[in-house]
Design a protein around this motif. Structure first.
Motif, PDB file in Angstrom:
ATOM      1  N   ASP A 196       0.846  -1.196   0.000  1.00 33.10           N
ATOM      2  CA  ASP A 196       0.000   0.000   0.000  1.00 33.10           C
ATOM      3  C   ASP A 196       0.883   1.248   0.000  1.00 33.10           C
ATOM      4  O   ASP A 196       2.110   1.162   0.092  1.00 33.10           O
ATOM      5  CB  ASP A 196      -0.957   0.012   1.190  1.00 33.10           C
ATOM      6  CG  ASP A 196      -0.241   0.011   2.523  1.00 33.10           C
ATOM      7  OD1 ASP A 196       0.531   0.945   2.796  1.00 33.10           O
ATOM      8  OD2 ASP A 196      -0.453  -0.939   3.305  1.00 33.10           O
ATOM      9  N   ARG A 205     -15.906   1.203  -7.732  1.00 26.22           N
ATOM     10  CA  ARG A 205     -14.653   1.011  -6.978  1.00 26.22           C
ATOM     11  C   ARG A 205     -14.453   2.162  -6.006  1.00 26.22           C
ATOM     12  O   ARG A 205     -14.088   1.952  -4.835  1.00 26.22           O
ATOM     13  CB  ARG A 205     -13.482   0.918  -7.961  1.00 26.22           C
ATOM     14  CG  ARG A 205     -12.117   0.751  -7.319  1.00 26.22           C
ATOM     15  CD  ARG A 205     -11.051   0.564  -8.389  1.00 26.22           C
ATOM     16  NE  ARG A 205     -11.275  -0.684  -9.122  1.00 26.22           N
ATOM     17  CZ  ARG A 205     -10.715  -0.980 -10.297  1.00 26.22           C
ATOM     18  NH1 ARG A 205      -9.914  -0.094 -10.891  1.00 26.22           N
ATOM     19  NH2 ARG A 205     -10.951  -2.122 -10.890  1.00 26.22           N
ATOM     20  N   LEU A 235     -14.417   2.308  -1.712  1.00 28.10           N
ATOM     21  CA  LEU A 235     -13.344   2.923  -0.933  1.00 28.10           C
ATOM     22  C   LEU A 235     -13.894   3.999  -0.004  1.00 28.10           C
ATOM     23  O   LEU A 235     -13.509   4.103   1.163  1.00 28.10           O
ATOM     24  CB  LEU A 235     -12.291   3.530  -1.866  1.00 28.10           C
ATOM     25  CG  LEU A 235     -11.503   2.553  -2.735  1.00 28.10           C
ATOM     26  CD1 LEU A 235     -10.662   3.310  -3.755  1.00 28.10           C
ATOM     27  CD2 LEU A 235     -10.613   1.660  -1.872  1.00 28.10           C
ATOM     28  N   THR A 240      -7.925   5.102   2.962  1.00 28.64           N
ATOM     29  CA  THR A 240      -7.040   4.399   2.027  1.00 28.64           C
ATOM     30  C   THR A 240      -6.668   5.337   0.898  1.00 28.64           C
ATOM     31  O   THR A 240      -7.306   6.374   0.685  1.00 28.64           O
ATOM     32  CB  THR A 240      -7.724   3.145   1.449  1.00 28.64           C
ATOM     33  OG1 THR A 240      -8.962   3.530   0.821  1.00 28.64           O
ATOM     34  CG2 THR A 240      -8.014   2.118   2.533  1.00 28.64           C
ATOM     35  N   TRP A 241      -5.638   4.948   0.180  1.00 30.65           N
ATOM     36  CA  TRP A 241      -5.161   5.766  -0.925  1.00 30.65           C
ATOM     37  C   TRP A 241      -5.034   4.916  -2.182  1.00 30.65           C
ATOM     38  O   TRP A 241      -4.628   3.755  -2.125  1.00 30.65           O
ATOM     39  CB  TRP A 241      -3.797   6.376  -0.593  1.00 30.65           C
ATOM     40  CG  TRP A 241      -3.832   7.304   0.581  1.00 30.65           C
ATOM     41  CD1 TRP A 241      -4.129   8.628   0.579  1.00 30.65           C
ATOM     42  CD2 TRP A 241      -3.544   6.974   1.943  1.00 30.65           C
ATOM     43  NE1 TRP A 241      -4.052   9.156   1.838  1.00 30.65           N
ATOM     44  CE2 TRP A 241      -3.693   8.162   2.710  1.00 30.65           C
ATOM     45  CE3 TRP A 241      -3.174   5.794   2.600  1.00 30.65           C
ATOM     46  CZ2 TRP A 241      -3.485   8.199   4.082  1.00 30.65           C
ATOM     47  CZ3 TRP A 241      -2.980   5.827   3.967  1.00 30.65           C
ATOM     48  CH2 TRP A 241      -3.126   7.021   4.699  1.00 30.65           C
ATOM     49  N   ARG A 242      -5.379   5.511  -3.297  1.00 28.89           N
ATOM     50  CA  ARG A 242      -5.214   4.899  -4.614  1.00 28.89           C
ATOM     51  C   ARG A 242      -4.640   5.938  -5.570  1.00 28.89           C
ATOM     52  O   ARG A 242      -4.855   7.148  -5.389  1.00 28.89           O
ATOM     53  CB  ARG A 242      -6.545   4.390  -5.172  1.00 28.89           C
ATOM     54  CG  ARG A 242      -7.176   3.243  -4.409  1.00 28.89           C
ATOM     55  CD  ARG A 242      -6.387   1.952  -4.591  1.00 28.89           C
ATOM     56  NE  ARG A 242      -7.086   0.811  -4.021  1.00 28.89           N
ATOM     57  CZ  ARG A 242      -6.979   0.419  -2.760  1.00 28.89           C
ATOM     58  NH1 ARG A 242      -6.221   1.107  -1.925  1.00 28.89           N
ATOM     59  NH2 ARG A 242      -7.626  -0.640  -2.322  1.00 28.89           N
ATOM     60  N   THR A 243      -3.960   5.477  -6.585  1.00 29.45           N
ATOM     61  CA  THR A 243      -3.509   6.396  -7.632  1.00 29.45           C
ATOM     62  C   THR A 243      -4.467   6.314  -8.814  1.00 29.45           C
ATOM     63  O   THR A 243      -5.171   5.315  -9.002  1.00 29.45           O
ATOM     64  CB  THR A 243      -2.088   6.061  -8.094  1.00 29.45           C
ATOM     65  OG1 THR A 243      -2.032   4.705  -8.554  1.00 29.45           O
ATOM     66  CG2 THR A 243      -1.088   6.255  -6.962  1.00 29.45           C
ATOM     67  N   ILE A 277      -8.993   4.583 -11.757  1.00 28.82           N
ATOM     68  CA  ILE A 277      -8.397   4.381 -10.432  1.00 28.82           C
ATOM     69  C   ILE A 277      -7.781   2.983 -10.382  1.00 28.82           C
ATOM     70  O   ILE A 277      -8.423   2.008 -10.754  1.00 28.82           O
ATOM     71  CB  ILE A 277      -9.465   4.521  -9.333  1.00 28.82           C
ATOM     72  CG1 ILE A 277     -10.106   5.903  -9.395  1.00 28.82           C
ATOM     73  CG2 ILE A 277      -8.844   4.280  -7.955  1.00 28.82           C
ATOM     74  CD1 ILE A 277     -11.310   6.049  -8.482  1.00 28.82           C
ATOM     75  N   ARG A 278      -6.558   2.917  -9.919  1.00 28.82           N
ATOM     76  CA  ARG A 278      -5.887   1.615  -9.840  1.00 28.82           C
ATOM     77  C   ARG A 278      -6.597   0.706  -8.843  1.00 28.82           C
ATOM     78  O   ARG A 278      -6.989   1.145  -7.758  1.00 28.82           O
ATOM     79  CB  ARG A 278      -4.418   1.806  -9.467  1.00 28.82           C
ATOM     80  CG  ARG A 278      -3.592   0.546  -9.636  1.00 28.82           C
ATOM     81  CD  ARG A 278      -2.107   0.825  -9.492  1.00 28.82           C
ATOM     82  NE  ARG A 278      -1.382  -0.428  -9.445  1.00 28.82           N
ATOM     83  CZ  ARG A 278      -0.830  -1.025 -10.487  1.00 28.82           C
ATOM     84  NH1 ARG A 278      -0.909  -0.463 -11.674  1.00 28.82           N
ATOM     85  NH2 ARG A 278      -0.190  -2.170 -10.352  1.00 28.82           N
ATOM     86  N   ASP A 288      -5.418  -1.962  -7.135  1.00 33.88           N
ATOM     87  CA  ASP A 288      -4.684  -2.345  -5.931  1.00 33.88           C
ATOM     88  C   ASP A 288      -4.159  -1.103  -5.217  1.00 33.88           C
ATOM     89  O   ASP A 288      -4.384   0.028  -5.639  1.00 33.88           O
ATOM     90  CB  ASP A 288      -3.558  -3.327  -6.266  1.00 33.88           C
ATOM     91  CG  ASP A 288      -2.567  -2.775  -7.275  1.00 33.88           C
ATOM     92  OD1 ASP A 288      -2.531  -1.537  -7.460  1.00 33.88           O
ATOM     93  OD2 ASP A 288      -1.820  -3.564  -7.885  1.00 33.88           O
ATOM     94  N   GLY A 289      -3.430  -1.340  -4.129  1.00 33.32           N
ATOM     95  CA  GLY A 289      -3.011  -0.244  -3.269  1.00 33.32           C
ATOM     96  C   GLY A 289      -1.667   0.367  -3.598  1.00 33.32           C
ATOM     97  O   GLY A 289      -1.155   1.167  -2.807  1.00 33.32           O
TER      98      GLY A 289
END
Length: 381
Positions: free
Chosen positions: A224, A259, A263, A270-273, A287-288, A290-291
Protein backbone atom coordinates in the motif's frame (compact mmCIF):
# COMPACT_ATOMS: atom_id res chain seq x y z
CA UNK A 1 18.82 1.21 3.47
CA UNK A 2 22.26 -0.06 4.57
CA UNK A 3 25.36 1.37 2.96
CA UNK A 4 28.54 -0.48 2.12
CA UNK A 5 32.14 0.67 2.41
CA UNK A 6 34.53 -0.87 -0.10
CA UNK A 7 38.29 -0.94 0.54
CA UNK A 8 38.65 -0.16 -3.17
CA UNK A 9 35.59 1.65 -4.58
CA UNK A 10 34.27 0.63 -7.99
CA UNK A 11 34.69 3.49 -10.46
CA UNK A 12 31.57 4.21 -12.55
CA UNK A 13 30.94 6.03 -15.83
CA UNK A 14 27.25 6.96 -15.89
CA UNK A 15 25.67 7.62 -19.29
CA UNK A 16 22.16 9.17 -19.47
CA UNK A 17 22.57 9.97 -15.78
CA UNK A 18 19.26 11.77 -15.29
CA UNK A 19 18.71 13.14 -11.79
CA UNK A 20 21.11 10.69 -10.15
CA UNK A 21 19.11 7.72 -8.88
CA UNK A 22 21.38 5.21 -10.61
CA UNK A 23 24.29 6.92 -8.87
CA UNK A 24 22.48 6.83 -5.54
CA UNK A 25 21.72 3.11 -5.76
CA UNK A 26 25.36 2.35 -6.56
CA UNK A 27 26.90 4.76 -4.07
CA UNK A 28 24.98 3.07 -1.27
CA UNK A 29 26.99 -0.03 -2.13
CA UNK A 30 30.38 1.63 -2.17
CA UNK A 31 30.62 2.48 -5.87
CA UNK A 32 32.10 5.84 -6.89
CA UNK A 33 30.76 7.79 -9.86
CA UNK A 34 33.72 9.37 -11.65
CA UNK A 35 31.93 10.61 -14.79
CA UNK A 36 28.30 11.37 -15.60
CA UNK A 37 26.52 12.72 -18.65
CA UNK A 38 23.03 13.89 -19.56
CA UNK A 39 21.61 16.33 -22.10
CA UNK A 40 18.80 17.73 -19.92
CA UNK A 41 19.78 20.80 -17.87
CA UNK A 42 16.83 20.38 -15.50
CA UNK A 43 17.94 16.83 -14.66
CA UNK A 44 21.51 18.02 -14.20
CA UNK A 45 20.28 20.63 -11.74
CA UNK A 46 18.57 18.01 -9.55
CA UNK A 47 21.60 15.72 -9.85
CA UNK A 48 23.90 18.44 -8.53
CA UNK A 49 21.42 19.63 -5.91
CA UNK A 50 21.83 16.23 -4.28
CA UNK A 51 25.60 15.92 -4.80
CA UNK A 52 27.22 19.36 -5.09
CA UNK A 53 30.68 17.77 -5.20
CA UNK A 54 29.80 16.29 -8.62
CA UNK A 55 30.11 19.62 -10.44
CA UNK A 56 33.34 18.67 -12.18
CA UNK A 57 32.41 15.12 -13.09
CA UNK A 58 28.97 15.92 -14.61
CA UNK A 59 29.15 16.66 -18.34
CA UNK A 60 26.03 18.38 -19.65
CA UNK A 61 25.57 17.78 -23.36
CA UNK A 62 24.78 15.42 -26.19
CA UNK A 63 26.32 11.96 -25.88
CA UNK A 64 27.15 12.24 -29.59
CA UNK A 65 29.81 14.76 -28.60
CA UNK A 66 31.49 12.39 -26.12
CA UNK A 67 34.72 10.75 -27.23
CA UNK A 68 36.24 7.62 -25.79
CA UNK A 69 39.56 9.40 -25.41
CA UNK A 70 37.93 11.82 -22.98
CA UNK A 71 36.65 9.09 -20.67
CA UNK A 72 38.23 8.33 -17.29
CA UNK A 73 39.11 4.80 -16.29
CA UNK A 74 36.02 2.96 -15.00
CA UNK A 75 35.16 -0.62 -14.07
CA UNK A 76 31.43 -0.16 -14.67
CA UNK A 77 29.53 1.78 -17.33
CA UNK A 78 25.79 2.29 -16.90
CA UNK A 79 23.34 3.39 -19.58
CA UNK A 80 19.67 4.12 -18.96
CA UNK A 81 19.24 5.24 -22.54
CA UNK A 82 15.93 6.84 -23.61
CA UNK A 83 12.96 4.48 -23.80
CA UNK A 84 10.54 6.61 -25.83
CA UNK A 85 11.16 4.74 -29.12
CA UNK A 86 10.93 1.35 -27.37
CA UNK A 87 7.99 1.88 -25.04
CA UNK A 88 4.58 0.46 -25.89
CA UNK A 89 3.28 3.95 -25.10
CA UNK A 90 5.82 5.56 -27.42
CA UNK A 91 6.30 5.60 -31.18
CA UNK A 92 7.98 2.17 -31.48
CA UNK A 93 10.69 3.34 -33.86
CA UNK A 94 13.07 1.23 -31.82
CA UNK A 95 16.82 1.65 -31.97
CA UNK A 96 16.35 3.46 -35.29
CA UNK A 97 14.63 6.29 -33.41
CA UNK A 98 16.43 9.50 -32.54
CA UNK A 99 15.99 8.91 -28.78
CA UNK A 100 16.45 5.18 -28.09
CA UNK A 101 18.99 5.10 -30.91
CA UNK A 102 21.40 6.77 -28.48
CA UNK A 103 22.32 3.22 -27.50
CA UNK A 104 24.55 3.19 -30.58
CA UNK A 105 26.38 6.28 -29.33
CA UNK A 106 27.00 4.58 -25.99
CA UNK A 107 28.44 1.59 -27.86
CA UNK A 108 30.57 3.90 -30.01
CA UNK A 109 32.13 5.52 -26.94
CA UNK A 110 32.92 2.08 -25.51
CA UNK A 111 34.54 1.06 -28.79
CA UNK A 112 36.67 4.21 -28.80
CA UNK A 113 37.89 3.38 -25.29
CA UNK A 114 39.61 0.30 -26.70
CA UNK A 115 41.27 -1.92 -24.12
CA UNK A 116 40.35 0.61 -21.41
CA UNK A 117 36.62 -0.01 -21.76
CA UNK A 118 34.88 -1.03 -18.50
CA UNK A 119 34.82 -4.66 -17.45
CA UNK A 120 31.07 -4.57 -16.75
CA UNK A 121 28.19 -2.67 -18.35
CA UNK A 122 24.64 -2.23 -17.07
CA UNK A 123 21.91 -1.30 -19.55
CA UNK A 124 18.41 -0.43 -18.30
CA UNK A 125 15.21 0.02 -20.28
CA UNK A 126 11.54 -0.91 -20.55
CA UNK A 127 10.32 -4.40 -21.44
CA UNK A 128 9.50 -3.06 -24.90
CA UNK A 129 13.21 -3.27 -25.65
CA UNK A 130 12.79 -7.05 -25.87
CA UNK A 131 9.86 -6.91 -28.33
CA UNK A 132 10.70 -3.86 -30.44
CA UNK A 133 10.68 -4.79 -34.14
CA UNK A 134 9.92 -8.38 -33.28
CA UNK A 135 12.92 -8.65 -30.98
CA UNK A 136 15.37 -7.51 -33.66
CA UNK A 137 16.42 -4.36 -31.79
CA UNK A 138 17.52 -6.30 -28.73
CA UNK A 139 19.24 -8.86 -30.95
CA UNK A 140 21.23 -6.12 -32.67
CA UNK A 141 22.18 -4.63 -29.31
CA UNK A 142 23.38 -8.00 -28.00
CA UNK A 143 25.42 -8.52 -31.16
CA UNK A 144 26.98 -5.07 -30.78
CA UNK A 145 27.91 -5.76 -27.16
CA UNK A 146 29.46 -9.08 -28.18
CA UNK A 147 31.57 -7.24 -30.76
CA UNK A 148 32.87 -5.10 -27.92
CA UNK A 149 33.89 -8.21 -26.01
CA UNK A 150 30.94 -8.54 -23.64
CA UNK A 151 29.02 -11.67 -22.69
CA UNK A 152 25.45 -10.62 -21.83
CA UNK A 153 22.94 -11.61 -19.20
CA UNK A 154 19.33 -10.40 -19.13
CA UNK A 155 17.12 -10.01 -16.08
CA UNK A 156 13.72 -8.41 -15.45
CA UNK A 157 12.76 -6.74 -12.18
CA UNK A 158 9.52 -5.02 -11.21
CA UNK A 159 10.23 -2.32 -8.63
CA UNK A 160 7.05 -3.29 -6.76
CA UNK A 161 9.24 -5.83 -4.94
CA UNK A 162 10.91 -2.86 -3.23
CA UNK A 163 8.57 0.14 -3.40
CA UNK A 164 4.78 0.48 -3.83
CA UNK A 165 5.00 1.16 -7.55
CA UNK A 166 4.53 -1.22 -10.47
CA UNK A 167 7.59 -0.41 -12.56
CA UNK A 168 8.77 -3.34 -14.69
CA UNK A 169 12.20 -2.90 -16.24
CA UNK A 170 14.75 -5.11 -17.96
CA UNK A 171 18.50 -5.02 -17.44
CA UNK A 172 21.25 -6.27 -19.71
CA UNK A 173 24.50 -6.89 -17.86
CA UNK A 174 27.64 -7.28 -19.95
CA UNK A 175 30.88 -8.79 -18.66
CA UNK A 176 34.25 -8.69 -20.43
CA UNK A 177 37.02 -11.25 -20.07
CA UNK A 178 36.48 -13.92 -17.39
CA UNK A 179 32.91 -14.55 -16.34
CA UNK A 180 31.99 -14.09 -12.66
CA UNK A 181 32.47 -17.03 -10.34
CA UNK A 182 29.46 -19.35 -10.55
CA UNK A 183 28.30 -18.06 -13.94
CA UNK A 184 26.59 -20.54 -16.24
CA UNK A 185 26.47 -20.73 -20.02
CA UNK A 186 23.26 -21.82 -21.72
CA UNK A 187 19.58 -21.24 -21.12
CA UNK A 188 18.72 -20.24 -17.53
CA UNK A 189 15.95 -21.90 -15.52
CA UNK A 190 12.76 -19.97 -14.91
CA UNK A 191 12.84 -17.64 -11.92
CA UNK A 192 11.25 -14.40 -10.77
CA UNK A 193 13.98 -12.38 -12.54
CA UNK A 194 13.98 -14.61 -15.63
CA UNK A 195 10.35 -15.26 -16.66
CA UNK A 196 9.59 -17.15 -19.90
CA UNK A 197 10.08 -14.13 -22.16
CA UNK A 198 13.56 -13.53 -20.74
CA UNK A 199 14.44 -17.20 -21.03
CA UNK A 200 13.35 -17.07 -24.69
CA UNK A 201 16.01 -14.42 -25.36
CA UNK A 202 18.70 -16.93 -24.42
CA UNK A 203 17.03 -19.64 -26.49
CA UNK A 204 17.02 -17.42 -29.59
CA UNK A 205 20.70 -16.58 -29.38
CA UNK A 206 22.82 -19.72 -28.92
CA UNK A 207 25.40 -18.17 -31.24
CA UNK A 208 26.08 -15.19 -28.97
CA UNK A 209 28.24 -15.06 -25.84
CA UNK A 210 25.62 -15.12 -23.09
CA UNK A 211 25.69 -16.27 -19.50
CA UNK A 212 23.63 -16.12 -16.34
CA UNK A 213 24.16 -16.01 -12.60
CA UNK A 214 21.98 -17.71 -10.01
CA UNK A 215 20.18 -14.91 -8.18
CA UNK A 216 18.07 -14.91 -4.99
CA UNK A 217 14.33 -14.47 -5.00
CA UNK A 218 13.09 -10.90 -4.93
CA UNK A 219 11.48 -9.62 -1.72
CA UNK A 220 7.69 -9.43 -1.47
CA UNK A 221 7.51 -5.64 -1.37
CA UNK A 222 4.99 -3.23 0.21
CA UNK A 223 1.29 -3.53 -0.59
CA UNK A 224 0.00 0.00 0.00
CA UNK A 225 0.92 3.68 -0.23
CA UNK A 226 0.85 4.45 3.49
CA UNK A 227 4.61 4.98 3.62
CA UNK A 228 4.60 7.21 0.55
CA UNK A 229 1.67 9.60 0.98
CA UNK A 230 2.55 13.13 2.06
CA UNK A 231 0.02 13.90 4.81
CA UNK A 232 -1.93 17.13 4.30
CA UNK A 233 -4.65 18.92 6.22
CA UNK A 234 -8.10 18.93 4.64
CA UNK A 235 -7.77 22.66 3.95
CA UNK A 236 -4.49 22.37 2.07
CA UNK A 237 -4.83 24.21 -1.24
CA UNK A 238 -3.32 21.29 -3.12
CA UNK A 239 -6.52 19.29 -2.66
CA UNK A 240 -8.84 19.81 -5.60
CA UNK A 241 -11.91 21.91 -4.93
CA UNK A 242 -15.45 20.52 -4.97
CA UNK A 243 -16.02 21.35 -8.64
CA UNK A 244 -12.88 19.66 -9.84
CA UNK A 245 -13.43 16.64 -7.60
CA UNK A 246 -16.98 16.34 -8.93
CA UNK A 247 -15.68 16.42 -12.50
CA UNK A 248 -13.19 13.66 -11.59
CA UNK A 249 -15.96 11.47 -10.14
CA UNK A 250 -18.24 12.23 -13.07
CA UNK A 251 -15.67 11.02 -15.59
CA UNK A 252 -15.44 7.56 -14.04
CA UNK A 253 -16.92 4.55 -15.78
CA UNK A 254 -19.59 2.58 -13.94
CA UNK A 255 -16.99 0.06 -12.81
CA UNK A 256 -14.59 2.78 -11.68
CA UNK A 257 -17.34 4.64 -9.85
CA UNK A 258 -18.29 1.47 -7.97
CA UNK A 259 -14.65 1.01 -6.98
CA UNK A 260 -14.51 4.55 -5.61
CA UNK A 261 -17.77 4.15 -3.68
CA UNK A 262 -16.43 1.00 -2.03
CA UNK A 263 -13.34 2.92 -0.93
CA UNK A 264 -15.43 5.87 0.27
CA UNK A 265 -17.54 3.56 2.42
CA UNK A 266 -14.57 1.98 4.15
CA UNK A 267 -13.95 2.42 7.88
CA UNK A 268 -10.30 3.38 7.31
CA UNK A 269 -8.64 5.98 5.08
CA UNK A 270 -7.04 4.40 2.03
CA UNK A 271 -5.16 5.77 -0.92
CA UNK A 272 -5.21 4.90 -4.61
CA UNK A 273 -3.51 6.40 -7.63
CA UNK A 274 -5.37 7.44 -10.75
CA UNK A 275 -4.46 8.15 -14.38
CA UNK A 276 -6.30 10.31 -16.86
CA UNK A 277 -6.74 8.48 -20.15
CA UNK A 278 -8.54 9.08 -23.42
CA UNK A 279 -11.13 6.47 -24.31
CA UNK A 280 -13.01 6.91 -27.59
CA UNK A 281 -11.88 10.51 -27.78
CA UNK A 282 -13.17 11.29 -24.27
CA UNK A 283 -10.89 12.04 -21.31
CA UNK A 284 -11.65 9.75 -18.38
CA UNK A 285 -10.02 8.87 -15.08
CA UNK A 286 -9.11 5.35 -14.03
CA UNK A 287 -8.40 4.38 -10.43
CA UNK A 288 -5.89 1.62 -9.84
CA UNK A 289 -7.50 -1.50 -8.36
CA UNK A 290 -4.68 -2.35 -5.93
CA UNK A 291 -3.01 -0.24 -3.27
CA UNK A 292 0.22 0.61 -5.10
CA UNK A 293 1.03 3.23 -7.71
CA UNK A 294 1.06 2.68 -11.41
CA UNK A 295 4.33 3.18 -13.25
CA UNK A 296 5.55 6.75 -12.96
CA UNK A 297 6.08 8.10 -16.45
CA UNK A 298 6.95 11.25 -18.33
CA UNK A 299 4.67 13.03 -20.75
CA UNK A 300 7.09 12.00 -23.49
CA UNK A 301 6.43 8.36 -22.58
CA UNK A 302 2.80 8.62 -23.63
CA UNK A 303 1.01 8.99 -20.30
CA UNK A 304 -0.06 11.71 -17.88
CA UNK A 305 1.11 12.28 -14.34
CA UNK A 306 -0.69 10.49 -11.54
CA UNK A 307 -3.30 11.80 -9.12
CA UNK A 308 -3.82 10.60 -5.57
CA UNK A 309 -7.28 9.60 -4.35
CA UNK A 310 -7.84 9.59 -0.59
CA UNK A 311 -11.06 7.84 0.41
CA UNK A 312 -12.79 6.40 3.45
CA UNK A 313 -15.23 7.25 6.24
CA UNK A 314 -17.65 8.72 3.75
CA UNK A 315 -15.19 11.15 2.19
CA UNK A 316 -13.22 11.46 -1.05
CA UNK A 317 -10.40 13.89 -1.75
CA UNK A 318 -8.20 14.13 -4.85
CA UNK A 319 -5.02 15.96 -5.83
CA UNK A 320 -1.96 15.58 -7.97
CA UNK A 321 0.85 13.53 -6.47
CA UNK A 322 3.70 15.66 -5.15
CA UNK A 323 7.41 15.57 -6.04
CA UNK A 324 8.12 14.13 -2.57
CA UNK A 325 5.68 11.27 -3.19
CA UNK A 326 7.29 10.61 -6.57
CA UNK A 327 10.69 10.59 -4.87
CA UNK A 328 9.51 8.11 -2.25
CA UNK A 329 8.07 5.86 -4.96
CA UNK A 330 11.53 5.84 -6.55
CA UNK A 331 13.27 4.89 -3.30
CA UNK A 332 14.67 8.41 -2.93
CA UNK A 333 12.60 9.95 -0.16
CA UNK A 334 15.62 11.82 1.17
CA UNK A 335 16.33 13.46 -2.17
CA UNK A 336 16.02 17.21 -2.58
CA UNK A 337 13.12 17.59 -4.99
CA UNK A 338 13.14 21.32 -5.60
CA UNK A 339 13.27 22.12 -9.31
CA UNK A 340 12.26 25.14 -11.39
CA UNK A 341 8.73 23.71 -11.43
CA UNK A 342 7.00 20.72 -9.84
CA UNK A 343 6.48 19.29 -13.33
CA UNK A 344 10.24 19.30 -13.95
CA UNK A 345 10.76 17.34 -10.73
CA UNK A 346 8.01 14.89 -11.67
CA UNK A 347 9.57 14.47 -15.12
CA UNK A 348 12.97 13.75 -13.59
CA UNK A 349 11.68 11.09 -11.22
CA UNK A 350 9.37 9.56 -13.82
CA UNK A 351 12.34 9.07 -16.13
CA UNK A 352 14.64 7.49 -13.55
CA UNK A 353 15.51 4.13 -12.02
CA UNK A 354 14.40 2.94 -8.57
CA UNK A 355 17.26 3.22 -6.09
CA UNK A 356 16.47 -0.04 -4.28
CA UNK A 357 16.47 -2.03 -7.53
CA UNK A 358 19.93 -0.76 -8.45
CA UNK A 359 21.28 -1.52 -4.97
CA UNK A 360 19.86 -5.06 -5.21
CA UNK A 361 21.59 -5.59 -8.56
CA UNK A 362 24.80 -4.19 -7.09
CA UNK A 363 24.62 -6.57 -4.12
CA UNK A 364 23.74 -9.70 -6.04
CA UNK A 365 25.47 -9.22 -9.39
CA UNK A 366 27.83 -6.28 -9.81
CA UNK A 367 29.83 -6.72 -6.63
CA UNK A 368 30.21 -10.51 -7.06
CA UNK A 369 31.45 -9.80 -10.60
CA UNK A 370 33.77 -6.91 -9.71
CA UNK A 371 34.75 -7.62 -6.10
CA UNK A 372 34.51 -11.43 -5.78
CA UNK A 373 36.81 -11.55 -2.75
CA UNK A 374 34.62 -9.43 -0.50
CA UNK A 375 32.43 -6.38 -0.67
CA UNK A 376 33.45 -4.46 2.40
CA UNK A 377 31.85 -3.60 5.69
CA UNK A 378 28.17 -2.68 6.05
CA UNK A 379 27.04 0.05 8.41
CA UNK A 380 23.61 1.44 9.09
CA UNK A 381 22.88 4.80 7.47
Amino acid sequence: MPTTSLPQPVGVAEFFAGIGLMARGLELRGFRVDWANDIEAAKRDLYLANRPDAQKLFHLGDVRDVRGSDMPSAELATASFPCIDLSLAGNRKGLAGTQSGMFWEFARVLEEMGSARPRVTLLENVHGFATSHGGQDLSKALVRMSELGYSSDVIAINARHFVPQSRPRMFVIGVRNDLPKGAHVGVPPLSDVRPPWVRAIFERHPELPMHYLDLPDLPAGPEDLSGVVQRMESGDQRWWDAERTSAFVGSLSERQAARLEALRGGNETTWRTAYRRTRGGVATWEIRADGIAGCLRTTGGGSSKQALVQAGRGQVRCRWMTPLEYARLMGAGGFKTRARTDNQALFGFGDAVVVDVISWIADNYLLPALRPNGVGVSDAV
